[in-house]
Write an enzyme that holds these catalytic residues in place. Structure first.
Site, PDB file in Angstrom:
ATOM      1  N   ASN A 228       0.927  -1.351  -0.012  1.00 59.07           N
ATOM      2  CA  ASN A 228       0.043   0.055  -0.064  1.00 59.07           C
ATOM      3  C   ASN A 228       0.839   1.444  -0.074  1.00 59.07           C
ATOM      4  O   ASN A 228       0.166   2.314   0.336  1.00 59.07           O
ATOM      5  CB  ASN A 228      -0.886  -0.013   1.088  1.00 59.07           C
ATOM      6  CG  ASN A 228      -0.399   0.040   2.586  1.00 59.07           C
ATOM      7  OD1 ASN A 228       0.981  -0.182   2.776  1.00 59.07           O
ATOM      8  ND2 ASN A 228      -0.907   0.024   3.508  1.00 59.07           N
ATOM      9  N   PHE A 230       2.965   4.366  -1.622  1.00 60.53           N
ATOM     10  CA  PHE A 230       2.475   5.276  -2.940  1.00 60.53           C
ATOM     11  C   PHE A 230       3.254   6.514  -2.713  1.00 60.53           C
ATOM     12  O   PHE A 230       3.728   7.099  -1.895  1.00 60.53           O
ATOM     13  CB  PHE A 230       0.903   5.284  -2.991  1.00 60.53           C
ATOM     14  CG  PHE A 230       0.439   6.277  -1.784  1.00 60.53           C
ATOM     15  CD1 PHE A 230       0.397   7.494  -1.610  1.00 60.53           C
ATOM     16  CD2 PHE A 230      -0.436   5.193  -0.807  1.00 60.53           C
ATOM     17  CE1 PHE A 230      -0.090   8.080  -0.625  1.00 60.53           C
ATOM     18  CE2 PHE A 230      -0.945   6.101   0.274  1.00 60.53           C
ATOM     19  CZ  PHE A 230      -0.790   7.401   0.411  1.00 60.53           C
ATOM     20  N   HIS A 258       3.652   7.724   1.128  1.00 64.92           N
ATOM     21  CA  HIS A 258       3.439   6.733   2.110  1.00 64.92           C
ATOM     22  C   HIS A 258       4.410   5.594   1.737  1.00 64.92           C
ATOM     23  O   HIS A 258       4.336   4.908   0.981  1.00 64.92           O
ATOM     24  CB  HIS A 258       2.054   6.031   2.359  1.00 64.92           C
ATOM     25  CG  HIS A 258       1.579   4.768   3.001  1.00 64.92           C
ATOM     26  ND1 HIS A 258       1.167   3.903   2.700  1.00 64.92           N
ATOM     27  CD2 HIS A 258       2.354   4.884   4.316  1.00 64.92           C
ATOM     28  CE1 HIS A 258       0.900   3.023   3.869  1.00 64.92           C
ATOM     29  NE2 HIS A 258       1.833   3.801   4.775  1.00 64.92           N
ATOM     30  N   HIS A 340       3.886   6.072  11.942  1.00 69.30           N
ATOM     31  CA  HIS A 340       3.215   4.730  12.852  1.00 69.30           C
ATOM     32  C   HIS A 340       4.216   3.602  12.818  1.00 69.30           C
ATOM     33  O   HIS A 340       5.435   3.865  12.390  1.00 69.30           O
ATOM     34  CB  HIS A 340       2.067   4.375  12.200  1.00 69.30           C
ATOM     35  CG  HIS A 340       1.939   4.353  10.605  1.00 69.30           C
ATOM     36  ND1 HIS A 340       1.645   5.470   9.855  1.00 69.30           N
ATOM     37  CD2 HIS A 340       2.245   3.186  10.044  1.00 69.30           C
ATOM     38  CE1 HIS A 340       1.579   4.868   8.533  1.00 69.30           C
ATOM     39  NE2 HIS A 340       1.865   3.685   8.519  1.00 69.30           N
ATOM     40  N   ASN A 341       3.900   2.663  13.100  1.00 70.12           N
ATOM     41  CA  ASN A 341       4.957   1.419  13.436  1.00 70.12           C
ATOM     42  C   ASN A 341       5.942   1.928  14.201  1.00 70.12           C
ATOM     43  O   ASN A 341       7.153   1.527  13.590  1.00 70.12           O
ATOM     44  CB  ASN A 341       5.280   0.792  12.018  1.00 70.12           C
ATOM     45  CG  ASN A 341       4.051   0.034  11.262  1.00 70.12           C
ATOM     46  OD1 ASN A 341       2.945   0.143  11.619  1.00 70.12           O
ATOM     47  ND2 ASN A 341       4.416  -0.649  10.263  1.00 70.12           N
ATOM     48  N   GLY A 373      -7.043   7.676   2.743  1.00 69.90           N
ATOM     49  CA  GLY A 373      -8.425   6.797   2.525  1.00 69.90           C
ATOM     50  C   GLY A 373      -7.748   5.539   1.646  1.00 69.90           C
ATOM     51  O   GLY A 373      -7.301   4.608   2.231  1.00 69.90           O
ATOM     52  N   SER A 374      -7.937   5.958   0.523  1.00 68.15           N
ATOM     53  CA  SER A 374      -7.482   4.839  -0.444  1.00 68.15           C
ATOM     54  C   SER A 374      -6.979   5.502  -1.761  1.00 68.15           C
ATOM     55  O   SER A 374      -7.013   6.593  -1.929  1.00 68.15           O
ATOM     56  CB  SER A 374      -8.232   3.773  -1.018  1.00 68.15           C
ATOM     57  OG  SER A 374      -9.537   4.356  -1.612  1.00 68.15           O
ATOM     58  N   MET A 375      -6.868   4.666  -2.991  1.00 64.38           N
ATOM     59  CA  MET A 375      -6.144   5.561  -4.068  1.00 64.38           C
ATOM     60  C   MET A 375      -7.474   6.393  -4.779  1.00 64.38           C
ATOM     61  O   MET A 375      -6.919   7.364  -5.463  1.00 64.38           O
ATOM     62  CB  MET A 375      -5.778   4.434  -5.218  1.00 64.38           C
ATOM     63  CG  MET A 375      -6.703   3.458  -5.672  1.00 64.38           C
ATOM     64  SD  MET A 375      -6.042   2.435  -6.879  1.00 64.38           S
ATOM     65  CE  MET A 375      -5.082   1.422  -6.163  1.00 64.38           C
ATOM     66  N   HIS A 396      -4.475   5.178  11.191  1.00 63.32           N
ATOM     67  CA  HIS A 396      -3.465   5.700  10.415  1.00 63.32           C
ATOM     68  C   HIS A 396      -4.034   5.570   8.837  1.00 63.32           C
ATOM     69  O   HIS A 396      -3.100   6.072   7.980  1.00 63.32           O
ATOM     70  CB  HIS A 396      -2.148   4.725  10.626  1.00 63.32           C
ATOM     71  CG  HIS A 396      -2.308   3.336   9.913  1.00 63.32           C
ATOM     72  ND1 HIS A 396      -3.363   2.661   9.970  1.00 63.32           N
ATOM     73  CD2 HIS A 396      -1.213   2.872   8.977  1.00 63.32           C
ATOM     74  CE1 HIS A 396      -3.162   1.454   9.219  1.00 63.32           C
ATOM     75  NE2 HIS A 396      -1.930   1.543   8.677  1.00 63.32           N
TER      76      HIS A 396
END
Length: 474
Positions: A228, A230, A258, A340-341, A373-375, A396
């Site tokens: 994920n 990008f 990201h 994060h992580n 959100g998403s692409m 996140h």
């Protein structure tokens, strides 16, 4: 070829919930000539009469493990969990799968656990669930941090009217293609390598593991992983003036990235996870939550390595943004970055704790963050409210509602292209496993965390580049 059998099938046959299940399931992943029914029949016989199978080519290792008492004998140094899990807050619980809740329940029973929370984008992972936040007492959990250490978001808002992007899409696509690299193992040739102060860390000479990773880290500096991760251009809309950033109401062109610490961080995570499991003997169902005492040599070494991996991930984003900004000839109005992580030493309820945010955004009072959100779905520039119940955290992202396998099996390229066309998004790379339909509704996720963050601006992706080789490097 055997058909897949899971742990629950073996438990139903009488197998204990311990290491034996892992040994047994490895057999089922290989070609052995048995179908599912035959496999289950053999598993049952091995469990009740292991001696008869100790020389069997397929089931011999399992039989010997049973005879030797693997997973049955309790280690003398076994660390017991609390009798019951500590209470924790769940946000958006109606959309969180049971597997994530179970993992969080186990984490809340660790002897070092102080507090926890589950974010509305949560789903099952390894050890701590994705979207899990866990505060511990002077202990660090490598799998509570995650494999992609320091994975983060970075946003640059440009002084370029968004209309310029719409009128020059071919130019912007060329910039993305020329100044980004994606996918497992991908990076730059020696003469292409970027320079960055992170590569001068003394750990590259004092820590043997990290010293051996320097060349790989330098090769991949400024690149992005698979899955994920990008790099995308989009329109960011400020509905009102933002006095903190100084940005006036309006719509601007922005760059959003990201990705994390690439193979460098993944190798660190793997090494210290194995070390933690050797040093911290937890019950089988909790073994992925093995922790290291920060006062120990191993704990201190991991803490330093984790922080370097986080700095390295930040350097990757900085390099990408610098290259693209220079290629555009743009000025930056504001830049926001959050990760994060990771694990932080913070004060919670007037005591120092180690806060693990595995797929969760820091949301302390006034802290800026980006929640994508998403692409095709919007992302949000947010400002934290410092909510103590969430341990000053937020989601996140939207979180997956389909596994990668499920998405690939149930969606088609036509489905994906239809959504992209509807939203006016140009996609470069990516596969069906990253289709927007595989993710939860980001607006529902944001609605579930109104007590955690304020929305400052909304970002709409318009040109997205992701790995095009199907790689999923963490």
């Amino acid at each position: 070829m055997s058909q897949q059998i899971n742990g629950n099938d073996l438990i139903a046959l009488g197998y204990p919930e311990n290491e034996l299940i892992g040994i047994a399931l490895k057999i089922n992943r290989k070609r052995n000539g048995y179908n599912r029914t035959e496999m289950l029949a053999h598993y049952a016989k091995v469990w009740t009469n292991a001696a008869a199978y100790k020389d069997d080519k397929v089931f011999g290792k399992l039989a010997i493990a049973i005879i030797d008492g693997v997973g049955i004998k309790i280690p003398e140094d076994l660390i017991e969990l609390k009798e019951s899990a500590e209470a924790y807050t769940i946000y958006g619980g109606e959309n969180i799968e049971e597997g994530a809740r179970k993992q969080m329940n186990i984490a809340m029973a660790l002897p070092v656990t102080v507090a926890g929370a589950l974010m509305p984008d949560a789903h099952q992972g390894y050890g701590l669930p994705i979207g899990g936040v866990l505060a511990t007492n002077n202990a660090i959990i490598p799998y509570g941090v995650g494999v992609d250490i320091g994975c983060r978001m970075a946003l640059s808002v440009y002084d370029i009217p968004f209309e310029h992007f719409e009128m020059n899409r071919a130019f912007y696509k060329e910039v993305l293609m020329n100044y980004t690299r994606f996918g497992a193992g991908n990076g730059f040739l020696k003469h292409e390598r970027a320079e960055h102060a992170v590569m001068e860390s003394e750990l590259f000479t004092t820590n043997k593991l990290i010293a051996g990773l320097k060349d790989k880290a330098w090769t991949q500096l400024g690149s992005s992983g698979g899955g994920n991760h990008f790099v995308e251009f989009g329109a960011i809309h400020f509905a009102m003036d933002d006095k903190v950033s100084g940005i006036s109401k309006g719509t601007y062109l922005a760059l959003l990235t990201h990705s994390g610490s690439r193979g460098f961080g993944a190798t660190i995570a793997d090494y210290y996870t194995r070390l933690a499991k050797e040093l911290c003997k937890l019950p089988y169902h909790a073994k992925n939550l093995a922790y290291l005492d920060l006062d120990s040599e191993a704990g201190n070494d991991y803490w330093l390595a984790m922080n370097l991996a986080g700095d390295y991930a930040s350097a990757c984003h900085e390099t990408i943004h610098q290259k693209i900004t220079k290629a555009l000839g743009a000025g930056i109005l504001t830049k926001v970055e959050n990760h994060h992580n990771f694990a932080w030493k913070e004060t919670w309820n007037n005591r120092e704790v180690v806060v693990h945010r595995k797929g969760a955004t820091p949301a302390g009072k006034g802290v800026m963050g980006i929640i994508p959100g998403s692409m095709t779905a919007p992302g949000f520039l947010v400002r934290g409210k410092g909510n103590e119940a969430s341990i000053q955290s937020a989601s996140h992202g939207a979180g997956r509602q389909m596994s990668r396998t499920q998405a690939i099996k149930s969606l088609t390229n036509a489905d994906l292209q239809s959504v992209l066309n509807d939203m006016g998004v140009t996609l470069i790379g990516a596969g069906l496993d990253e289709a927007p339909m595989a993710y939860k509704d980001i607006r529902a996720v944001m609605a579930a965390q109104e007590d955690l963050v304020d929305v400052v601006a909304e970002f709409q992706p318009k040109m997205v580049r992701m790995a095009d080789d199907g790689s999923r490097e963490d």
